[in-house]
Scaffold this motif. Structure first.
Motif, PDB file in Angstrom:
ATOM      1  N   SER A 405       0.599  -1.100  -0.064  1.00 52.76           N
ATOM      2  CA  SER A 405      -0.082  -0.021   0.106  1.00 52.76           C
ATOM      3  C   SER A 405       0.897   1.297   0.059  1.00 52.76           C
ATOM      4  CB  SER A 405      -0.872   0.115   1.239  1.00 52.76           C
ATOM      5  OG  SER A 405      -0.283   0.094   2.366  1.00 52.76           O
ATOM      6  N   GLU A 406       2.107   1.056   0.280  1.00 58.08           N
ATOM      7  CA  GLU A 406       2.920   2.400   0.471  1.00 58.08           C
ATOM      8  C   GLU A 406       4.040   2.247  -0.809  1.00 58.08           C
ATOM      9  OE1 GLU A 406       2.540   4.904   2.547  1.00 58.08           O
ATOM     10  OE2 GLU A 406       0.799   3.830   3.571  1.00 58.08           O
ATOM     11  N   ALA A 407       4.301   1.333  -1.165  1.00 59.33           N
ATOM     12  CA  ALA A 407       5.503   1.242  -2.328  1.00 59.33           C
ATOM     13  C   ALA A 407       4.967   2.007  -3.661  1.00 59.33           C
ATOM     14  CB  ALA A 407       5.926  -0.212  -2.410  1.00 59.33           C
ATOM     15  N   ASN A 408       5.809   2.816  -3.971  1.00 56.65           N
ATOM     16  CA  ASN A 408       5.472   3.695  -5.215  1.00 56.65           C
ATOM     17  C   ASN A 408       5.917   2.786  -6.385  1.00 56.65           C
ATOM     18  OD1 ASN A 408       4.419   5.674  -4.168  1.00 56.65           O
ATOM     19  ND2 ASN A 408       6.432   6.789  -3.619  1.00 56.65           N
ATOM     20  N   ARG A 409       5.250   2.997  -7.472  1.00 60.70           N
ATOM     21  CA  ARG A 409       5.660   1.910  -8.643  1.00 60.70           C
ATOM     22  C   ARG A 409       6.556   2.812  -9.683  1.00 60.70           C
ATOM     23  NH1 ARG A 409       2.505  -0.376  -4.961  1.00 60.70           N
ATOM     24  NH2 ARG A 409       1.390  -2.161  -5.767  1.00 60.70           N
ATOM     25  N   TYR A 410       7.552   1.923 -10.200  1.00 57.41           N
ATOM     26  CA  TYR A 410       8.477   2.518 -11.416  1.00 57.41           C
ATOM     27  C   TYR A 410       8.669   1.510 -12.364  1.00 57.41           C
ATOM     28  CZ  TYR A 410       9.208   6.128  -7.795  1.00 57.41           C
ATOM     29  OH  TYR A 410       8.948   7.312  -6.920  1.00 57.41           O
ATOM     30  N   PHE A 411       9.139   1.952 -13.415  1.00 61.49           N
ATOM     31  CA  PHE A 411       9.716   0.857 -14.353  1.00 61.49           C
ATOM     32  C   PHE A 411      11.302   0.867 -14.292  1.00 61.49           C
ATOM     33  CE2 PHE A 411       6.129   2.314 -17.554  1.00 61.49           C
ATOM     34  CZ  PHE A 411       5.236   1.048 -16.990  1.00 61.49           C
ATOM     35  N   PHE A 412      11.751  -0.609 -14.324  1.00 59.91           N
ATOM     36  CA  PHE A 412      13.023  -0.897 -14.530  1.00 59.91           C
ATOM     37  C   PHE A 412      13.217  -1.936 -15.587  1.00 59.91           C
ATOM     38  CE2 PHE A 412      16.008  -4.589 -13.242  1.00 59.91           C
ATOM     39  CZ  PHE A 412      17.100  -3.990 -13.303  1.00 59.91           C
ATOM     40  N   VAL A 413      14.057  -1.806 -16.378  1.00 60.93           N
ATOM     41  CA  VAL A 413      14.440  -2.847 -17.436  1.00 60.93           C
ATOM     42  C   VAL A 413      15.844  -3.137 -17.298  1.00 60.93           C
ATOM     43  CG1 VAL A 413      14.386  -3.013 -20.054  1.00 60.93           C
ATOM     44  CG2 VAL A 413      12.836  -1.603 -19.008  1.00 60.93           C
ATOM     45  N   ASP A 414      15.844  -4.804 -17.336  1.00 61.03           N
ATOM     46  CA  ASP A 414      17.112  -5.203 -17.405  1.00 61.03           C
ATOM     47  C   ASP A 414      17.360  -5.973 -18.865  1.00 61.03           C
ATOM     48  OD1 ASP A 414      14.725  -7.296 -16.553  1.00 61.03           O
ATOM     49  OD2 ASP A 414      16.634  -8.679 -16.180  1.00 61.03           O
ATOM     50  N   GLU A 415      18.460  -6.423 -19.141  1.00 63.54           N
ATOM     51  CA  GLU A 415      18.948  -6.708 -20.466  1.00 63.54           C
ATOM     52  C   GLU A 415      17.832  -5.852 -21.364  1.00 63.54           C
ATOM     53  OE1 GLU A 415      19.273 -10.941 -21.249  1.00 63.54           O
ATOM     54  OE2 GLU A 415      18.328 -11.152 -19.003  1.00 63.54           O
ATOM     55  N   PRO A 416      18.032  -4.477 -21.439  1.00 65.39           N
ATOM     56  CA  PRO A 416      17.390  -3.685 -22.399  1.00 65.39           C
ATOM     57  C   PRO A 416      17.778  -3.903 -23.880  1.00 65.39           C
ATOM     58  CG  PRO A 416      18.912  -2.556 -21.178  1.00 65.39           C
ATOM     59  CD  PRO A 416      19.174  -3.718 -20.642  1.00 65.39           C
ATOM     60  N   VAL A 417      16.709  -3.709 -24.611  1.00 67.60           N
ATOM     61  CA  VAL A 417      16.806  -3.628 -26.196  1.00 67.60           C
ATOM     62  C   VAL A 417      16.350  -2.373 -26.656  1.00 67.60           C
ATOM     63  CG1 VAL A 417      17.228  -5.946 -26.523  1.00 67.60           C
ATOM     64  CG2 VAL A 417      15.019  -4.970 -26.712  1.00 67.60           C
ATOM     65  N   GLU A 418      16.688  -1.601 -27.602  1.00 69.86           N
ATOM     66  CA  GLU A 418      16.246  -0.418 -28.260  1.00 69.86           C
ATOM     67  C   GLU A 418      15.249  -0.724 -29.090  1.00 69.86           C
ATOM     68  OE1 GLU A 418      17.298   4.199 -30.036  1.00 69.86           O
ATOM     69  OE2 GLU A 418      18.939   2.868 -28.901  1.00 69.86           O
ATOM     70  N   ILE A 419      14.278  -0.083 -29.208  1.00 68.78           N
ATOM     71  CA  ILE A 419      13.100  -0.278 -30.357  1.00 68.78           C
ATOM     72  C   ILE A 419      12.643   1.331 -30.764  1.00 68.78           C
ATOM     73  CG2 ILE A 419      12.325  -2.505 -29.596  1.00 68.78           C
ATOM     74  CD1 ILE A 419       9.652  -1.057 -28.283  1.00 68.78           C
ATOM     75  N   LYS A 420      12.170   1.405 -32.121  1.00 70.54           N
ATOM     76  CA  LYS A 420      11.724   2.497 -32.566  1.00 70.54           C
ATOM     77  C   LYS A 420      10.173   2.004 -32.699  1.00 70.54           C
ATOM     78  CE  LYS A 420      12.133   5.793 -36.153  1.00 70.54           C
ATOM     79  NZ  LYS A 420      12.814   6.488 -37.250  1.00 70.54           N
TER      80      LYS A 420
END
Length: 561
Positions: A405-420
């Protein structure tokens, strides 16, 4: 995932949302599913639950109620059951005094914290007193000798757990008190100074025979005692034994040792002037009486100590405290043994006493487990005398209810690949919920280039996926260029987390995993607004604790899914 299970998750999400003004909670839904599918593990369903909860929460309450009616979802509320500790003998308000008696040769771990937390909780429940007494009278043993940092760590851990002691004392500061009682016992003929060779004495003991020293008159015993104090004996040449039943069925309870000689050993608080040191059973028993302890909580493996100490109480005409022997609590997959941890830290196998593979309170704290979760776990197992191995899934479930109920949400990307993305549906500043149950948002600037997880990308080639909170894209069979494919949320569509490929929006991120391996990647820069020590959730990855922030990077420790 089979359709039947997905349907069940959908029903639980609808039910929970309707009971909470249209907003379902992931942990509540997970709890319902796990209660029905006992063989499932949370990690097998948590991603699907998060996706379904997100979809259900976007439906108007009227639509949720309509679907629930069609599916026959029961809306009867369930009263939350909190674990309560059972009553113990002679428990009376204001009259309960308990104690923790750790040896400061290492920090707390989940196993030995059970007795200390129980001691505090029962004292608290009865408006009594909780005493921290350091059992620090063995400076000779390399493994068991006290270290100053551990005194500090133990007190710090107790305070963090919410178990602040009313009184803190050190046994090493009370040697003269123990000497007084030793003298009394010797003078009354209830103890003796034994100068027998240890192997000879054990042979006599095992044959249920008394050694020659046992029957010497009290005057001779007192004279030997003074020689011990004056340093006339060397280590191993003399010790004080308490007279018990020499014919007792258990050899360990025949004339147990109470005080011995230790010379030239460093102690963090006591000078080397003292050469006679009490053993645990003697010092602890004396102090329990002197401190008016009414209730003792200890692991059942120490039940023999209870029996030994009762001899002392009988001789001194004292009433022995109520004693509760509970089982040992271990954490599956975590190392709890102090000697094993010490060996591992020295060899370099473990990075320290808070290595993520350990079950120390310091390690659990650094991973993001909350003191309330540890206390609730101890309350759950209470004073049962059976040993129990707690699974990480069970422990995590308790903690998740607290942090979710307290933890804010964020995005983390491991092994990232770039897309267009060709012809993206949105550009510029976009707002994402900071938490699904609050109106707060976080902002990121997006263009036509993104980072997503390599596996998410490769496993969905040729399919349409949804960038969570943004829009849908069609993943190409080959290459890295995707196409915008609308905004409609489709239940069966895979939903993936992402990051904008903009240097001003992302930072380097490293996550320490439970196996002491690290996952490296990128996360949104918004995370730098969190305080170190906060627990947050990386969506579709898990809960993590913010360990260290840097200018353009951050380190995290994985808590659980």
């Amino acid at each position: 995932m089979e359709e039947k299970l997905k349907g069940k998750i959908w029903m639980y999400a609808l039910r929970n949302a309707i009971l909470h003004d249209g907003k379902a909670e992931v942990d509540s839904v997970l709890g319902g599913v796990m209660s029905e599918y006992e063989d499932l593990k949370p990690k097998e369903v948590i991603d699907e639950i998060e996706d379904i909860v997100e979809e259900v929460n976007q439906l108007p309450l009227e639509k949720q109620e309509e679907e629930a009616a069609e599916l026959g979802v029961s809306l009867e509320t369930e009263k939350e059951q909190r674990e309560e500790l059972p009553e113990i003998p002679e428990e009376a308000e204001g009259d309960v005094i308990t104690r923790a008696a750790p040896n400061p040769n290492g920090p707390f771990h989940l196993g030995n914290s059970r007795a200390y937390i129980l001691s505090y909780l029962y004292a608290e429940r009865n408006d009594g007193r909780f005493i921290l007494r350091y059992d620090d009278t063995n400076p000779a043993s390399e493994e068991k000798s006290p270290k100053k940092k551990f005194y500090d760590w133990i007190e710090e851990d107790l305070n963090w757990l919410g178990c602040e002691p009313d009184l803190v004392i050190r046994a090493s500061n009370r040697l003269d008190v123990y000497y007084e009682f030793a003298y009394e016992l010797l003078e009354d003929g209830n103890a003796y100074v034994c100068t027998c060779d240890s192997q000879k004495w054990k042979k006599l003991r095992d044959g249920k025979e008394a050694c020659p020293c046992r029957n010497l008159d009290p005057e001779e015993q007192v004279e030997r005692w003074h020689k011990m104090q004056d340093g006339e004996y060397e280590e191993g040449e003399a010790l004080v034994r308490i007279k018990t039943d020499i014919g007792h069925k258990d050899p360990a309870q025949r004339d147990w040792p109470a005080l011995r000689i230790l010379k030239d050993h460093d102690h963090p608080y006591v000078s080397q002037d003292y050469v006679v040191w009490p053993l645990y059973n003697f010092a602890s028993a004396i102090d329990d009486h002197e401190l008016n302890v009414t209730h003792i909580f200890r692991a059942k493996e120490h039940s023999k100590n209870t029996e030994n100490q009762k001899w002392l109480y009988d001789y001194l005409d004292w009433e022995y405290p109520v004693t509760v022997h509970h089982g040992f609590l271990s954490l599956k997959g975590a190392v709890l043994s102090t000697s094993e941890i010490r060996k591992g830290t020295k060899s370099g196998e473990f990075e320290g006493w808070d290595d993520p593979r350990l079950g120390t309170i310091r390690a659990l704290r650094r991973r993001g487990f909350q003191p309330e979760a540890i206390r609730e776990l101890i309350k759950k197992y209470g004073i049962k005398d059976t040993n129990a191995e707690v699974s990480m899934e069970e422990f995590s479930s308790i903690n998740r209810k607290i942090v979710d109920s307290e933890a804010n949400r964020y995005f983390f990307v491991d092994e990232p690949v770039e897309i267009k993305v060709k012809n993206p549906g949105k550009k510029g500043d976009i707002e994402l919920p900071l938490h699904p149950e609050r109106d707060e948002t976080r902002t990121m600037k997006v263009g036509d280039r993104f980072l997503i997880n390599k596996q998410d990308f490769e496993s969905n080639r040729g399919s349409t996926i949804r960038l969570k909170g943004l829009y849908n894209i069609k993943v190409p069979e080959k290459g890295q260029t995707c196409e915008y494919d609308g905004d409609e949320i489709v239940q069966e569509m895979p939903k993936v987390h992402w990051l904008p490929q903009k240097e001003e929006e992302i930072i380097d991120a490293s996550v320490m995993m439970p196996g002491a391996n690290k996952k490296n990647g990128k996360c949104e820069k918004n995370v730098l607004g969190e305080d170190e020590g906060n627990v947050i959730q990386f969506e579709r990855f898990g809960f993590v604790r913010v360990d260290k922030k840097k200018e353009e990077a951050a380190d995290f420790w994985f808590t659980h899914k």
